[in-house]
Motif scaffolding. Structure first.
Motif, PDB file in Angstrom:
ATOM      1  N   GLY A   1       0.103   3.057  -9.659  1.00 48.86           N
ATOM      2  CA  GLY A   1      -0.219   3.313  -8.258  1.00 48.86           C
ATOM      3  C   GLY A   1      -1.587   2.787  -7.870  1.00 48.86           C
ATOM      4  O   GLY A   1      -1.741   2.156  -6.817  1.00 48.86           O
ATOM      5  N   VAL A   2      -2.587   3.017  -8.714  1.00 52.71           N
ATOM      6  CA  VAL A   2      -3.936   2.514  -8.404  1.00 52.71           C
ATOM      7  C   VAL A   2      -3.950   0.994  -8.407  1.00 52.71           C
ATOM      8  O   VAL A   2      -4.563   0.358  -7.541  1.00 52.71           O
ATOM      9  CB  VAL A   2      -4.963   3.099  -9.393  1.00 52.71           C
ATOM     10  N   LYS A   3      -3.262   0.380  -9.362  1.00 55.41           N
ATOM     11  CA  LYS A   3      -3.197  -1.083  -9.408  1.00 55.41           C
ATOM     12  C   LYS A   3      -2.509  -1.641  -8.167  1.00 55.41           C
ATOM     13  O   LYS A   3      -2.956  -2.637  -7.590  1.00 55.41           O
ATOM     14  CB  LYS A   3      -2.461  -1.545 -10.660  1.00 55.41           C
TER      15      LYS A   3
ATOM     16  N   LYS B   1       3.208   5.907  -2.917  1.00 60.70           N
ATOM     17  CA  LYS B   1       4.394   6.613  -3.427  1.00 60.70           C
ATOM     18  C   LYS B   1       4.300   6.838  -4.928  1.00 60.70           C
ATOM     19  O   LYS B   1       4.662   7.902  -5.424  1.00 60.70           O
ATOM     20  CB  LYS B   1       5.663   5.825  -3.093  1.00 60.70           C
ATOM     21  N   TYR B   2       3.806   5.826  -5.664  1.00 64.11           N
ATOM     22  CA  TYR B   2       3.600   6.014  -7.102  1.00 64.11           C
ATOM     23  C   TYR B   2       2.616   7.147  -7.363  1.00 64.11           C
ATOM     24  O   TYR B   2       2.832   7.984  -8.237  1.00 64.11           O
ATOM     25  CB  TYR B   2       3.073   4.735  -7.752  1.00 64.11           C
ATOM     26  N   LEU B   3       1.532   7.174  -6.608  1.00 63.95           N
ATOM     27  CA  LEU B   3       0.537   8.223  -6.787  1.00 63.95           C
ATOM     28  C   LEU B   3       1.090   9.587  -6.396  1.00 63.95           C
ATOM     29  O   LEU B   3       0.749  10.603  -7.016  1.00 63.95           O
ATOM     30  CB  LEU B   3      -0.716   7.904  -5.971  1.00 63.95           C
ATOM     31  N   ALA B   4       1.946   9.617  -5.379  1.00 65.33           N
ATOM     32  CA  ALA B   4       2.543  10.888  -4.959  1.00 65.33           C
ATOM     33  C   ALA B   4       3.494  11.422  -6.027  1.00 65.33           C
ATOM     34  O   ALA B   4       3.595  12.636  -6.219  1.00 65.33           O
ATOM     35  CB  ALA B   4       3.287  10.706  -3.634  1.00 65.33           C
ATOM     36  N   TRP B   5       4.195  10.555  -6.728  1.00 64.45           N
ATOM     37  CA  TRP B   5       5.069  11.008  -7.815  1.00 64.45           C
ATOM     38  C   TRP B   5       4.259  11.426  -9.043  1.00 64.45           C
ATOM     39  O   TRP B   5       4.704  12.263  -9.831  1.00 64.45           O
ATOM     40  CB  TRP B   5       6.064   9.921  -8.205  1.00 64.45           C
TER      41      TRP B   5
ATOM     42  N   LEU C   1       0.825  -1.202   0.000  1.00 69.03           N
ATOM     43  CA  LEU C   1       0.000   0.000   0.000  1.00 69.03           C
ATOM     44  C   LEU C   1       0.865   1.261   0.000  1.00 69.03           C
ATOM     45  O   LEU C   1       0.599   2.209  -0.751  1.00 69.03           O
ATOM     46  CB  LEU C   1      -0.932   0.008   1.207  1.00 69.03           C
ATOM     47  N   SER C   2       1.914   1.269   0.799  1.00 67.08           N
ATOM     48  CA  SER C   2       2.784   2.450   0.832  1.00 67.08           C
ATOM     49  C   SER C   2       3.521   2.637  -0.490  1.00 67.08           C
ATOM     50  O   SER C   2       3.741   3.765  -0.928  1.00 67.08           O
ATOM     51  CB  SER C   2       3.771   2.350   1.990  1.00 67.08           C
TER      52      SER C   2
END
Length: 91
Positions: free
Chosen positions: A80-82, A31-35, A26-27
């Motif tokens: 990130g969503v995946k 992180k992918y979504l934050a980038w 999850l983290s």
């Protein structure tokens, strides 16, 4: 403890199990979504600046950079969503 719900045909039992959550995965997804978030704003801004400065010699390079930023944002959002969904609905 199973819950019982009255239905028209009969009684349906619903098992209330606690869902497991893999926090490391999850983290990583967050992180992918934050980038991806800054790239969603930087990409269109760079593309806009490339179209405003057409008389400059760097026009095509700046345009290509903006397009790469936009594609990178889309890729990181999907990844990130995946990853977040995989962490929630893991077997």
């Amino acid at each position: 403890m199973p819950l019982q719900v009255l239905y028209l045909q009969g009684i349906i039992t619903i098992k209330s199990e606690k869902m497991s959550l893999n926090r490391e995965v999850l983290s990583r997804g967050i992180k992918y979504l934050a980038w991806a978030l800054p790239l969603m704003f930087v990409g269109p801004t760079v593309i806009y600046n490339a179209f405003i400065n057409k008389n400059n010699g760097w026009h095509y390079l700046v345009l290509a950079l903006g397009i790469v930023c936009c594609f990178g944002a889309v890729y990181l959002m999907f990844k990130g969503v995946k990853t977040v969904v995989d962490s929630i609905f893991e077997n």
